[in-house]
Each structure stands twice: as structure tokens, then as C-alpha cells.
Enzyme design. Structure first.
Site, PDB file in Angstrom:
ATOM      1  N   HIS A  12      -2.935   7.177   2.656  1.00 12.09           N
ATOM      2  CA  HIS A  12      -3.422   5.898   2.120  1.00 12.09           C
ATOM      3  C   HIS A  12      -4.827   5.650   2.669  1.00 12.09           C
ATOM      4  CE1 HIS A  12      -3.991   1.841   1.070  1.00 12.09           C
ATOM      5  NE2 HIS A  12      -3.796   1.354   2.285  1.00 12.09           N
ATOM      6  N   ASN A  57     -10.188   0.048   0.158  1.00 12.85           N
ATOM      7  CA  ASN A  57      -8.727   0.141   0.145  1.00 12.85           C
ATOM      8  C   ASN A  57      -8.220  -0.390  -1.194  1.00 12.85           C
ATOM      9  OD1 ASN A  57      -5.983  -0.232   0.488  1.00 12.85           O
ATOM     10  ND2 ASN A  57      -6.149  -1.174   2.509  1.00 12.85           N
ATOM     11  N   CYS A  59       0.814  -1.225   0.000  1.00 15.46           N
ATOM     12  CA  CYS A  59       0.000   0.000   0.000  1.00 15.46           C
ATOM     13  C   CYS A  59       0.849   1.278   0.000  1.00 15.46           C
ATOM     14  CB  CYS A  59      -0.958   0.000   1.180  1.00 15.46           C
ATOM     15  SG  CYS A  59      -2.040  -1.430   1.210  1.00 15.46           S
TER      16      CYS A  59
HETATM   17  N1  ACO Z   1     -18.616  -8.191   9.575  1.00 17.10           N
HETATM   18  C1  ACO Z   1     -19.085  -8.454  10.810  1.00 17.10           C
HETATM   19  N2  ACO Z   1     -18.276  -8.815  11.820  1.00 17.10           N
HETATM   20  C2  ACO Z   1     -16.960  -8.902  11.574  1.00 17.10           C
HETATM   21  C3  ACO Z   1     -16.427  -8.634  10.299  1.00 17.10           C
HETATM   22  C4  ACO Z   1     -17.309  -8.267   9.276  1.00 17.10           C
HETATM   23  N3  ACO Z   1     -16.902  -7.992   8.031  1.00 17.10           N
HETATM   24  N4  ACO Z   1     -15.093  -8.793  10.358  1.00 17.10           N
HETATM   25  C5  ACO Z   1     -14.782  -9.154  11.625  1.00 17.10           C
HETATM   26  N5  ACO Z   1     -15.925  -9.206  12.356  1.00 17.10           N
HETATM   27  C6  ACO Z   1     -16.078  -9.535  13.764  1.00 17.10           C
HETATM   28  C7  ACO Z   1     -14.912 -10.309  14.331  1.00 17.10           C
HETATM   29  O1  ACO Z   1     -15.073 -11.701  14.067  1.00 17.10           O
HETATM   30  C8  ACO Z   1     -15.036  -9.997  15.810  1.00 17.10           C
HETATM   31  O2  ACO Z   1     -16.038 -10.794  16.342  1.00 17.10           O
HETATM   32  P1  ACO Z   1     -15.888 -11.398  17.858  1.00 17.10           P
HETATM   33  O3  ACO Z   1     -15.808 -10.193  18.745  1.00 17.10           O
HETATM   34  O4  ACO Z   1     -17.120 -12.191  18.000  1.00 17.10           O
HETATM   35  O5  ACO Z   1     -14.624 -12.190  17.829  1.00 17.10           O
HETATM   36  C9  ACO Z   1     -15.540  -8.564  15.817  1.00 17.10           C
HETATM   37  O6  ACO Z   1     -16.088  -8.325  14.516  1.00 17.10           O
HETATM   38  C10 ACO Z   1     -14.475  -7.520  16.106  1.00 17.10           C
HETATM   39  O7  ACO Z   1     -13.352  -7.815  15.301  1.00 17.10           O
HETATM   40  P2  ACO Z   1     -12.076  -6.917  15.352  1.00 17.10           P
HETATM   41  O8  ACO Z   1     -11.057  -7.466  14.389  1.00 17.10           O
HETATM   42  O9  ACO Z   1     -11.641  -6.704  16.781  1.00 17.10           O
HETATM   43  O10 ACO Z   1     -12.643  -5.525  14.809  1.00 17.10           O
HETATM   44  P3  ACO Z   1     -11.916  -4.154  14.695  1.00 17.10           P
HETATM   45  O11 ACO Z   1     -12.714  -3.124  15.347  1.00 17.10           O
HETATM   46  O12 ACO Z   1     -10.457  -4.248  15.024  1.00 17.10           O
HETATM   47  O13 ACO Z   1     -12.003  -3.871  13.137  1.00 17.10           O
HETATM   48  C11 ACO Z   1     -10.706  -3.990  11.134  1.00 17.10           C
HETATM   49  C12 ACO Z   1     -11.410  -4.785  12.219  1.00 17.10           C
HETATM   50  C13 ACO Z   1     -11.730  -3.140  10.411  1.00 17.10           C
HETATM   51  C14 ACO Z   1     -10.094  -4.985  10.141  1.00 17.10           C
HETATM   52  C15 ACO Z   1      -9.626  -3.096  11.757  1.00 17.10           C
HETATM   53  O14 ACO Z   1      -8.808  -3.828  12.628  1.00 17.10           O
HETATM   54  C16 ACO Z   1      -8.784  -2.460  10.729  1.00 17.10           C
HETATM   55  O15 ACO Z   1      -9.236  -1.677   9.909  1.00 17.10           O
HETATM   56  N6  ACO Z   1      -7.473  -2.726  10.714  1.00 17.10           N
HETATM   57  C17 ACO Z   1      -6.614  -2.210   9.733  1.00 17.10           C
HETATM   58  C18 ACO Z   1      -6.510  -3.225   8.664  1.00 17.10           C
HETATM   59  C19 ACO Z   1      -6.354  -2.632   7.310  1.00 17.10           C
HETATM   60  O16 ACO Z   1      -6.703  -1.519   7.010  1.00 17.10           O
HETATM   61  N7  ACO Z   1      -5.794  -3.451   6.447  1.00 17.10           N
HETATM   62  C20 ACO Z   1      -5.684  -3.073   5.097  1.00 17.10           C
HETATM   63  C21 ACO Z   1      -4.386  -3.409   4.557  1.00 17.10           C
HETATM   64  S1  ACO Z   1      -3.144  -2.584   5.359  1.00 17.10           S
HETATM   65  C22 ACO Z   1      -3.163  -1.098   4.964  1.00 17.10           C
HETATM   66  O17 ACO Z   1      -3.709  -0.752   3.982  1.00 17.10           O
HETATM   67  C23 ACO Z   1      -2.495  -0.209   5.865  1.00 17.10           C
END
Ligand code: ACO
Length: 318
Positions: free
Chosen positions: A245, A275, A112
Site C-alpha cells: 500500500h 495515498n 486502504c
Molecule cells: N507541513 C509542515 N509541517 C507539518 C505538516 C505539513 N504538512 N504536517 C504536520 N506538520 C508539523 C507538525 O505540526 C509538527 O510540528 P511541531 O513539531 O511544531 O508540533 C511537525 O510537523 C512534526 O509532526 P509529526 O506528526 O511528528 O511528523 P511525522 O514525522 O510523524 O510525519 C506523517 C507525519 C507524515 C503524517 C507520518 O506520521 C505518517 O506518514 N504517518 C502515517 C500516516 C499515514 O500514512 N496515513 C495514511 C492513511 S493510513 C494508511 O494508509 C496506512
């Protein structure tokens, strides 16, 4: 000698996949995706459409905007994590599709952060006096490398391309670039699979520890902005436009808050594009240039973070 962006372009595939569409594919909801990421929809490439096809459209648009003909381009750099094939590079395929003969062309792989890495590299070639006009493209088809059964990753990504034309100038242009990497984090965000002996070895889909990525992204996106403004004796209040980004609106808001930069000065496209990895920064730049937000003489700060980890920023005077 400096380099200066004289044209921008972008391209998004026609097909739009909304959060409501995703509700029918995995156990998720529009509400969860919007509140956790800010994303409402993303574009998805048509079957058979490759990163080079998206790149051609974005490049032609940037070339028209810059009033530069294919034959005037001296170097092509394509930032992509989703190349058309193992080799040749997507940059070589793009060169052929644009009908350009003989200019050097290569891909940049920094996930990214790829566009920021590619722009910094192009700037160095121009400053060194080696090339005059450089086409820098970010093009991605993440829909090919996400597991559409994995709700924790498939809701985050989209496809698209953005391009800029960079040329020699006696005025900046690009003021400074700042690149970093820390391979200690390579397993936190990866597509570990590879082709070996005619078979895919390992997981060929995006694999990520979302929380670790989130925290790391907010930390380094703040640090690299501070590094860029310090080197140029500027304050955060001098920045007219921050183009980060586009991974997650919460990462973008947290970074802006830590820096004391108002969200009015931050360009966001993540709502509509998701993204798009290396394409996200040039796509957002093109949109903000064409809608008239970015004006001559303004300070524009582009920044990226991605797998590797890699991160970086380019500060420019428009
Ligand atoms: N729909 C519904 N529920 C979901 C989904 C979904 N799509 N995805 C995960 N969940 C659930 C999980 O299973 C978890 O359930 P549980 O509590 O029963 O175990 C719950 O939601 C919370 O999950 P978390 O991973 O703790 O959620 P969080 O608030 O951290 O959000 C996210 C997750 C959006 C992926 C966040 O961590 C994030 O944005 N991280 C950055 C990742 C990113 O941007 N990556 C892109 C590539 S890297 C880059 O570009 C920099």
C-alpha cells in the site's frame, strides 16, 4: 482450481496538485512533504467526478487488457471508502455504467486494505467454482473527505482507481491470501462523521494519529509478508516484486529494510499518486505490469494496511 489475474487497468484524474500548489493552500512546504512522505504530487478528481466514474475507466482498461467483454463478467467487487453515495453500492453503479446485466455486485469496505480484501474474496468465489470472471476494482476520491485546511492530513492523499480481471485457472495465480483486522484501533484512523436526520453528525474528514499509524503499518506489513511466504515455503529472497500500500515512502522503505528486500524489488507510486487508499495497490500493479517489470512466473506480493485497523496480503505467481 485457482484464480489468476488476466488483465489490469488503472485511471488517474487529469488534474494534478503539486506540493507547490499545496504551499499556497496551507502552511506547508514541498521540502517537508517530500522528506516526511516521499510525495511530490497527487491527482484530484474533477468536480462531479465520482468513484464509479474513475472505476469505469480503470475497469474498461482492465477488460481490454484481459480481452474480456462486459457480458462475460460474473461478479463485480469494488473496494472503496469514498462511495458515490450511501446506497446503492458503487459496485452496482459501476455495473450499470459498464452495461452489465444481472451479475452480483457489492462494495468492500476495508479502507486502504480494501483491494487486498476484495481480491482475496474474489479468489474464494472462483476457487469455490461459483464464478468464472470477476472484476475487482479499487476506486477512491479522498479529496472529498480530507479537510483542505488541515496540513497534517491533506498533503497525504490523492484520487485514482485500479482494476483487475480475475479468472478461473488450473494453474496459480493466487497462491494464498492473508487477512487481519483489529477494531481496537478504530479511533486512531477514521472519518467519524455520519449522516443522521438530514445532517452530518461528527467530523466528516480524515482524522488520524500519524505516528501510531506509521508504527503499526511498519509492524504489520512486515508480519503479513512473513506469514504469506511461510505458508508457501518461500523466503523473502524468492519475492520478485513487493507491491505495498502506498501511504508513505518511509513506511515502505522501513518495511522493505526489515524484510531484507531491496527497494529495486518494490513498486512505488506514492511519489506521483500520494495515498489513494484502496486504489493504491491495483494502480501500482497496473503500472508495473504495463512497463514490463512484472514478468510471467514471477512471485508478486500485494499488501495493504488501513483504517480499522485492517491489513492483509495476497501472494501470487504471475
Ligand atoms: N507541513 C509542515 N509541517 C507539518 C505538516 C505539513 N504538512 N504536517 C504536520 N506538520 C508539523 C507538525 O505540526 C509538527 O510540528 P511541531 O513539531 O511544531 O508540533 C511537525 O510537523 C512534526 O509532526 P509529526 O506528526 O511528528 O511528523 P511525522 O514525522 O510523524 O510525519 C506523517 C507525519 C507524515 C503524517 C507520518 O506520521 C505518517 O506518514 N504517518 C502515517 C500516516 C499515514 O500514512 N496515513 C495514511 C492513511 S493510513 C494508511 O494508509 C496506512
Amino acid at each position: 482450481m485457482y484464480s489468476r489475474i488476466i488483465g489490469t487497468g488503472s485511471y488517474l484524474p487529469e488534474k494534478i496538485l503539486t506540493n507547490h500548489d499545496l504551499e499556497k493552500m496551507v502552511d506547508t512546504s514541498d521540502e517537508w512533504i517530500r522528506t516526511r512522505t516521499g510525495i511530490t504530487q497527487r491527482h484530484i478528481a474533477a468536480e462531479g467526478q465520482m468513484a464509479s466514474d474513475l472505476a469505469v475507466n480503470a475497469s474498461l482498461s482492465a477488460m481490454e487488457n484481459a480481452n474480456i467483454e462486459a457480458g462475460e463478467i460474473d461478479l463485480i467487487i469494488v473496494a472503496t471508502t469514498t462511495p458515490d453515495m450511501v446506497f446503492p453500492s458503487t459496485a452496482c453503479i459501476l455495473q450499470n455504467k459498464l452495461g452489465i446485466k444481472n451479475c452480483p455486485a457489492f462494495d468492500m469496505q476495508a479502507v486502504c486494505s480494501g483491494f487486498v480484501y476484495a481480491l482475496a474474496t474474489a479468489d474464494m468465489f472462483i476457487r469455490a467454482g461459483k464464478y468464472r470472471n470477476v472484476l475487482v476494482v479499487g476506486s477512491e476520491i479522498y479529496s472529498n473527505i480530507v479537510d483542505w485546511k488541515d496540513r497534517s492530513t491533506c498533503v497525504l492523499f490523492g484520487d485514482g482507481a485500479g482494476a483487475v480481471l480475475l479468472t478461473q485457472s488450473d494453474q496459480p495465480g493466487i497462491l494464498s491470501s492473508h487477512l487481519h483486522a483489529d477494531g481496537n484501533y478504530s479511533s486512531v484512523l477514521s472519518v467519524p462523521g455520519n449522516i443522521c436526520d438530514g445532517k452530518i453528525q461528527g467530523n466528516p474528514y480524515v482524522n488520524m494519529e500519524g505516528n501510531t499509524v506509521f508504527k503499526f503499518a511498519v509492524k504489520v506489513l512486515e508480519e503479513v509478508v512473513l506469514e504469506a511466504i511461510a505458508e508457501n515455503n518461500l523466503q523473502t529472497t524468492d519475492i520478485d516484486w513487493l507491491i505495498p500500500h502506498q501511504a508513505n515512502i518511509r513506511i515502505i522503505r522501513s518495511t522493505a529494510k526489515k524484510l531484507g528486500i531491496s527497494m529495486d524489488k518494490v513498486v512505488t507510486t506514492v511519489e506521483k499518486h500520494g495515498n489513494t487508499s484502496a486504489a493504491s495497490v491495483p494502480l501500482a500493479l497496473d503500472i508495473a505490469v504495463r512497463d514490463g517489470r512484472i514478468q510471467s512466473d514471477q512471485y508478486v506480493l500485494l499488501e495493504g494496511v488501513g483504517g480499522g485497523f485492517t491489513w492483509g496480503a495476497v501472494l501470487l505467481r504471475w
